[in-house]
Design a protein around this motif. Structure first.
Motif, short mmCIF file in Angstrom:
data_model
loop_
_atom_site.label_atom_id
_atom_site.label_comp_id
_atom_site.label_asym_id
_atom_site.label_seq_id
_atom_site.Cartn_x
_atom_site.Cartn_y
_atom_site.Cartn_z
N ASP A 1 -6.87 -4.41 -0.72
CA ASP A 1 -5.89 -4.95 0.14
C ASP A 1 -5.71 -6.42 -0.23
O ASP A 1 -6.14 -7.14 -1.19
N HIS B 1 -1.84 -7.22 -1.95
CA HIS B 1 -0.52 -7.93 -1.89
C HIS B 1 -1.00 -9.25 -2.59
O HIS B 1 -1.63 -10.03 -2.14
N HIS C 1 -4.82 2.25 4.71
CA HIS C 1 -5.81 2.36 5.81
C HIS C 1 -5.89 3.54 6.69
O HIS C 1 -7.11 3.80 6.53
N HIS D 1 -4.13 -0.60 -3.17
CA HIS D 1 -3.50 -1.31 -2.11
C HIS D 1 -3.73 -2.79 -2.19
O HIS D 1 -4.85 -3.12 -2.44
N HIS E 1 2.00 1.05 5.33
CA HIS E 1 0.82 0.54 6.01
C HIS E 1 1.05 1.85 7.15
O HIS E 1 2.02 1.78 7.83
ZN LIG Z 1 -2.01 -4.38 3.32
#
Ligand SMILES: [Zn+2]
Length: 437
Positions: free
Chosen positions: A306, A54, A255, A52, A218
């Motif tokens: 993340d 971004h 998460h 995961h 998410h």
């Molecule tokens: Zn995220």
């Protein structure tokens, strides 16, 4: 990280093209290789798998206005800034995140970008990964419910659902490679329950299943989200996902900090995947995800660094360390071992991405492996007792060697074929322009 947990002192790998053919004592391997890499004094592991991220958020790390915010306020601060992203910013930030991941021991990553302003598209990221020789699962993310419809993002940042589905199909047709050892795979990834509609969740999942690709979103990240789901849908986030069919071996959620005991058991039975992001969960005060219980119930669990604006680093080994330490915080010093943390970062991540050809060093697996020198300062007095555990207990180090798909990408600690100084300069210019525009 094979099924038998094999370890070799004085071991080696024999690779043909991009595939491992033999693993074992170096003296028993064929001696006729075209190229030999001397990895004496190194610990060799399978390349780590990040589930995961971004990438674009490397442009907005530790923004002063969002340094101490919870998730919803953090998002509201960032949305107007991210609205200025361009194709160039997506390309350069992807290269920056990938460079950092590669140097930290990661050889495969997924990315979940969910806003595509000013003509930016997934293709910009895929080009960055290809240029760096990095194995990449591009999640085509999306947001479709803006503020005027009760969502969290501003209206100017959301796409129409038709456009999302059309572009998802385009990207699947153009880039998805289902073959073993694929360097590029596509994932469909509506952002979250508070930024897309039920219809888009359903239709996106159906499209992904038509193409045999994974779906990602998410879920159950914060208590704010639980309140939103209760008020808007009359359900918990996990119940909401279940109602829409968003569970199973082809789905993974980032998460999963707040599932109930029953929900853990159901997520386990359906073999749903979880991207555990310990640094982000600490940074945003989201909570401690019950990762060991999820694993024991049968869920597939991997690690995610993340986005770089909520961590704010793309260091996979550091994330493994955080995972180990965070599980211990609530009172049990044996809650997660160093080996278990590294397993999550390798085998666990591969299972989350639905890959059986990475995450482990064994014949038939992709030649993705990393090496850390053990004679360095940070490991002094540690590696001599337990080299594997020292990587996680001592301060996280950068790799000295990284081989991806049979190609050397990091040698003597340096990224080959990438001018890092120039990349960082270019990235910083874009980051300044993005926040001052
Ligand atoms: Zn995220």
């Amino acid at each position: 990280m094979d099924d038998a947990d094999s370890r070799w002192a004085g071991g080696g790998l024999y690779v043909v093209d991009n595939v491992i053919r033999q693993v074992g004592p170096s003296s028993q391997l064929p001696q006729d290789a075209d190229q030999t890499i001397d990895a004496r004094d190194m610990l060799i592991l399978p390349g780590m798998v990040n589930t995961h991220h971004h990438f674009v958020q490397t442009l907005t790390r530790n923004l002063p206005a969002a340094q101490d915010a919870n998730l919803f306020n953090w998002l509201r601060t960032h949305y107007p800034i991210w609205a200025g992203l361009t194709p160039e910013a997506v390309y350069v930030s992807s290269k920056t995140a990938i460079a950092e991941l590669m140097l930290s021991g990661c050889t495969t990553s997924s990315d979940h970008t969910y806003l595509w302003p000013n003509g930016a598209c997934v293709d910009d990221q895929i080009r960055a990964a290809a240029d760096m020789g990095f194995r990449f699962h591009a999640a085509r993310g999306s947001m479709s419910v803006g503020e005027s419809k009760g969502g969290l993002p501003p209206d100017y940042l959301v796409e129409s659902e038709d456009q999302v589905l059309r572009d998802s199909e385009r990207v699947l047709e153009k880039h998805h490679d289902p073959r073993p050892y694929a360097m590029t795979r596509i994932v469909l990834a509506p952002c979250s329950p508070f930024s897309v509609s039920r219809d888009l969740m359903r239709e996106s999942l159906a499209l992904a299943r038509d193409y045999g690709v994974c779906s990602h979103t998410h879920l159950a990240e914060t208590l704010d989200e639980a309140v939103y789901c209760r008020e808007k849908f009359g359900r918990t986030p996990v119940e909401f996902a279940e109602e829409l069919g968003w569970v199973g071996p082809d789905v993974w959620h980032a998460h999963m900090v707040h599932p109930s005991a029953d929900e853990i058991s159901r997520l386990g039975k359906s073999h749903t995947g979880i991207a555990h992001c310990p640094s982000s969960n600490m940074r945003l005060a989201s909570g401690i995800a019950p990762v060991r219980s999820l694993q024991q119930a049968g869920a597939r669990v991997g690690l995610g660094v993340d986005g770089s604006a909520s961590n704010d680093g793309s260091h996979m080994l550091a994330e493994a360390r955080q995972a180990m330490l965070l599980q211990r915080v609530s009172g049990n010093p044996a809650a997660m071992t160093a080996f278990q943390a590294l397993w999550l970062a390798t085998r666990g991540g591969a299972a989350v991405l639905g890959r059986e050809d990475i995450g482990c060093l064994a014949p038939g697996m992709a030649a993705d492996f990393i090496g850390y020198r053990l004679d360095r300062l940070a490991l002094a007095g540690g590696a001599v007792h337990d080299p594997l555990a020292s990587l996680v207990f001592c301060h996280p180090q950068a790799v000295d060697l990284s081989v991806i798909n049979g190609r050397v990408r990091v040698k003597e600690g340096c990224l080959l074929e990438t001018d890092l100084d120039q990349l960082v300069r270019q990235h910083n210019d874009l980051a300044r322009r993005l926040v001052t525009r």
